[in-house]
Design a protein around this motif. Structure first.
Motif, PDB file in Angstrom:
ATOM      1  N   LEU A  89      16.195 -10.867   8.339  1.00 27.58           N
ATOM      2  CA  LEU A  89      15.649 -11.268   9.638  1.00 27.58           C
ATOM      3  C   LEU A  89      16.215 -12.629  10.061  1.00 27.58           C
ATOM      4  N   ASP A  90      16.447 -12.769  11.355  1.00 26.72           N
ATOM      5  CA  ASP A  90      16.976 -14.033  11.870  1.00 26.72           C
ATOM      6  C   ASP A  90      15.903 -15.105  11.955  1.00 26.72           C
ATOM      7  N   ARG A  91      14.662 -14.677  12.200  1.00 29.19           N
ATOM      8  CA  ARG A  91      13.593 -15.657  12.274  1.00 29.19           C
ATOM      9  C   ARG A  91      12.356 -15.118  11.547  1.00 29.19           C
ATOM     10  N   LYS A  92      11.446 -16.050  11.289  1.00 33.97           N
ATOM     11  CA  LYS A  92      10.223 -15.707  10.575  1.00 33.97           C
ATOM     12  C   LYS A  92       9.392 -14.768  11.440  1.00 33.97           C
ATOM     13  N   PRO A  93       8.949 -13.647  10.918  1.00 36.80           N
ATOM     14  CA  PRO A  93       8.130 -12.759  11.744  1.00 36.80           C
ATOM     15  C   PRO A  93       6.734 -13.348  11.974  1.00 36.80           C
ATOM     16  N   ASP A  94       6.114 -12.924  13.058  1.00 36.32           N
ATOM     17  CA  ASP A  94       4.742 -13.366  13.349  1.00 36.32           C
ATOM     18  C   ASP A  94       3.719 -12.561  12.571  1.00 36.32           C
ATOM     19  N   LEU A  95       4.139 -11.388  12.117  1.00 33.25           N
ATOM     20  CA  LEU A  95       3.219 -10.500  11.406  1.00 33.25           C
ATOM     21  C   LEU A  95       4.037  -9.522  10.578  1.00 33.25           C
ATOM     22  N   CYS A  96       3.487  -9.132   9.448  1.00 33.04           N
ATOM     23  CA  CYS A  96       4.047  -8.025   8.667  1.00 33.04           C
ATOM     24  C   CYS A  96       2.998  -6.937   8.557  1.00 33.04           C
ATOM     25  N   VAL A  97       3.360  -5.710   8.920  1.00 31.47           N
ATOM     26  CA  VAL A  97       2.447  -4.583   8.726  1.00 31.47           C
ATOM     27  C   VAL A  97       3.097  -3.567   7.802  1.00 31.47           C
ATOM     28  N   SER A  98       2.288  -2.974   6.939  1.00 36.03           N
ATOM     29  CA  SER A  98       2.790  -2.030   5.948  1.00 36.03           C
ATOM     30  C   SER A  98       2.009  -0.729   6.062  1.00 36.03           C
ATOM     31  N   GLY A  99       2.733   0.383   6.058  1.00 35.57           N
ATOM     32  CA  GLY A  99       2.078   1.689   6.162  1.00 35.57           C
ATOM     33  C   GLY A  99       2.697   2.520   7.288  1.00 35.57           C
ATOM     34  N   ILE A 100       1.957   3.354   7.912  1.00 37.85           N
ATOM     35  CA  ILE A 100       0.640   3.786   7.532  1.00 37.85           C
ATOM     36  C   ILE A 100       0.770   4.652   6.281  1.00 37.85           C
ATOM     37  N   ASN A 101       0.095   4.259   5.214  1.00 35.62           N
ATOM     38  CA  ASN A 101       0.234   5.002   3.976  1.00 35.62           C
ATOM     39  C   ASN A 101      -0.364   6.401   4.091  1.00 35.62           C
ATOM     40  N   HIS A 102       0.317   7.343   3.461  1.00 34.04           N
ATOM     41  CA  HIS A 102      -0.221   8.708   3.354  1.00 34.04           C
ATOM     42  C   HIS A 102      -1.137   8.755   2.139  1.00 34.04           C
ATOM     43  N   GLY A 103      -2.392   8.402   2.325  1.00 36.33           N
ATOM     44  CA  GLY A 103      -3.353   8.395   1.224  1.00 36.33           C
ATOM     45  C   GLY A 103      -4.105   7.082   1.185  1.00 36.33           C
ATOM     46  N   SER A 104      -5.266   7.104   0.543  1.00 31.97           N
ATOM     47  CA  SER A 104      -6.158   5.953   0.529  1.00 31.97           C
ATOM     48  C   SER A 104      -5.651   4.816  -0.342  1.00 31.97           C
ATOM     49  N   ASN A 105      -5.861   3.586   0.117  1.00 32.70           N
ATOM     50  CA  ASN A 105      -5.682   2.405  -0.724  1.00 32.70           C
ATOM     51  C   ASN A 105      -6.961   1.581  -0.758  1.00 32.70           C
ATOM     52  N   SER A 106      -8.083   2.268  -0.633  1.00 34.96           N
ATOM     53  CA  SER A 106      -9.371   1.578  -0.690  1.00 34.96           C
ATOM     54  C   SER A 106      -9.737   1.286  -2.140  1.00 34.96           C
ATOM     55  N   SER A 107     -10.771   0.461  -2.297  1.00 33.72           N
ATOM     56  CA  SER A 107     -11.358   0.186  -3.614  1.00 33.72           C
ATOM     57  C   SER A 107     -10.278  -0.248  -4.607  1.00 33.72           C
ATOM     58  N   ILE A 108     -10.356   0.240  -5.847  1.00 35.75           N
ATOM     59  CA  ILE A 108      -9.441  -0.212  -6.906  1.00 35.75           C
ATOM     60  C   ILE A 108      -8.005   0.247  -6.647  1.00 35.75           C
ATOM     61  N   ASN A 109      -7.809   1.200  -5.724  1.00 34.68           N
ATOM     62  CA  ASN A 109      -6.446   1.650  -5.423  1.00 34.68           C
ATOM     63  C   ASN A 109      -5.565   0.533  -4.902  1.00 34.68           C
ATOM     64  N   VAL A 110      -6.160  -0.524  -4.385  1.00 30.89           N
ATOM     65  CA  VAL A 110      -5.374  -1.653  -3.888  1.00 30.89           C
ATOM     66  C   VAL A 110      -4.465  -2.213  -4.981  1.00 30.89           C
ATOM     67  N   ILE A 111      -4.914  -2.111  -6.227  1.00 31.48           N
ATOM     68  CA  ILE A 111      -4.160  -2.658  -7.365  1.00 31.48           C
ATOM     69  C   ILE A 111      -2.860  -1.892  -7.617  1.00 31.48           C
ATOM     70  N   TYR A 112      -2.879  -0.585  -7.388  1.00 31.51           N
ATOM     71  CA  TYR A 112      -1.726   0.265  -7.682  1.00 31.51           C
ATOM     72  C   TYR A 112      -0.820   0.447  -6.472  1.00 31.51           C
TER      73      TYR A 112
END
Lengths: 260, 260
Positions: A89-112
């Protein structure tokens, strides 16, 4: 006024429908640059590539509603963010978004989660960041229903900033015939996976395993992400990368580890 | 009285000197079973293997002071722990120790660490767990100096238990001519890595990268792990896997995400 620059990534790979939807949603808000894995990286946690080389190729996936630039990267989700911020990237982004994941990342899944590791990596590097996941694994999942909610969260994050040291873990319930009820700010529910190893024998007579398992919720709290999702709310968990359990420091000092 | 059962693992692989030392130290305290990766897994974070098969082989690495049983596993450190607990061990271990890692896992490194992901995985599954790392990357690093401290921490953990939802991240400074001064309970220092991608051209004329970087400490606190290590103290950080930034929930509620 300059439009916000949004770095988009994921862990399902650059051609995943969830990523293609997120690019379109973000294009209505800002300029979009994509740096995403060239192959699926689910379950990669916060892995980085330190004993192998990395590649990044500028590619065109779709012309209509497409990103300003798209890079297909050989690394993990965390590698993609590092490479995007430092090299592509030429400049620092204002935001980074990741996804949309196919499947849940709730609860303990955030770790994996590779999805969340990308967002967390951006957060560590001082970029406001959000991971989005839909609780539906299928390739033809419907991401459109979530669009206004995702855009609202992103606009608020751009307007207000995200608290320092925090990234947002957003999970979207898989509603089919019912409407989404709204958004809840939640805590991560306590849970783990009850593993089951599916043991098989290969054609050479040697045993091997597939890792499978069942999600085991250990938390009935009505302030948790699991409770929100079960009640058709989108869950937003502020997630931190200072892992210190500050409240236990005094207790451990009572171990008197320096006495002889 | 039955001796405590200690599950030993690491991320540098089953033949790494740090693991061999830890096995010897633990043999003086309990019965030891090893489930460790068959190859180095540094930087794997909390990756798990969900799109590939897993193998585990019962092997003998050394007879003298060796473990009761040793399994060489094809997976990540988190896989090793899952497989050990679910498939390979006859009973629940009293403790899981991971390491001794060849290199620091202090501060933000905890996020990328395979050593700590193994300990955290055990913690998630309700097993008291500790990760040990020596701030020296060399294969012939001296682990003996740390032996009494490691054994003291392990004995205290077995006697007192470890606070629920917490695993210990223990880092040992690389002292050469000075003695270790003792043990400090610390918080994780704020820091990040200033990445540098070393760009090269392969024999076919295509660019590729090596990920390199420099550790950037952003925290002068005297209660941090980095401060302890810099002053020749062993650092112990209680590390949690509830990543919720509880203190920011109210602030995010002020975003009024459900207003139209």
């Amino acid at each position: 006024m300059q439009k916000p620059l949004i770095l988009v990534t994921n862990d399902d790979g650059i051609t995943a429908p969830g990523l293609r939807s997120l690019i379109k949603f973000m294009k209505e808000i800002g300029d979009v640059i994509v740096v995403a894995p060239d192959s699926p990286q689910s379950g990669m946690g916060h892995a980085i590539t330190i004993n192998n080389t990395l590649h990044a190729n500028l590619i065109v996936v779709d012309d209509v509603d497409g990103a300003e630039q798209e890079y297909s990267c050989s690394g993990t989700p965390a590698d993609c963010v590092k490479m995007g911020l430092q090299e592509l990237l030429d400049r620092k982004p204002d935001l980074c978004v990741s996804g949309i994941n196919h499947g849940s990342n709730s609860s303990i899944n955030v770790i994996y989660s590779g999805t969340m590791s990308a967002a967390i990596e951006a957060g560590i590097e001082g970029i406001p960041a959000i991971g989005f996941s839909l609780c539906n694994f299928s390739l033809d999942a419907n991401f459109e229903e979530a669009k206004p909610y995702i855009q609202k969260i992103v606009k608020q994050a751009l307007a207000n900033g995200i608290p320092k040291g925090v990234v947002l873990n957003v999970n979207i319930p898989d509603v089919e015939n019912e409407p989404l009820k709204g958004i809840k700010i939640c805590r991560q529910a306590r849970a783990n996976w009850k593993e089951k190893f599916d043991k098989r024998t290969n054609p050479m007579g040697k045993d091997y395993y597939w890792l499978t398992g069942e999600f085991e919720l250990l938390d009935k709290g009505e302030d948790t992400d699991e409770f929100a999702l079960a009640n058709n709310y989108i869950s937003v968990v502020p997630t931190q990368f200072d892992l210190t359990a500050h409240h236990t420091i005094q207790q451990l000092n009572n171990w008197n580890l320096n006495e002889h």
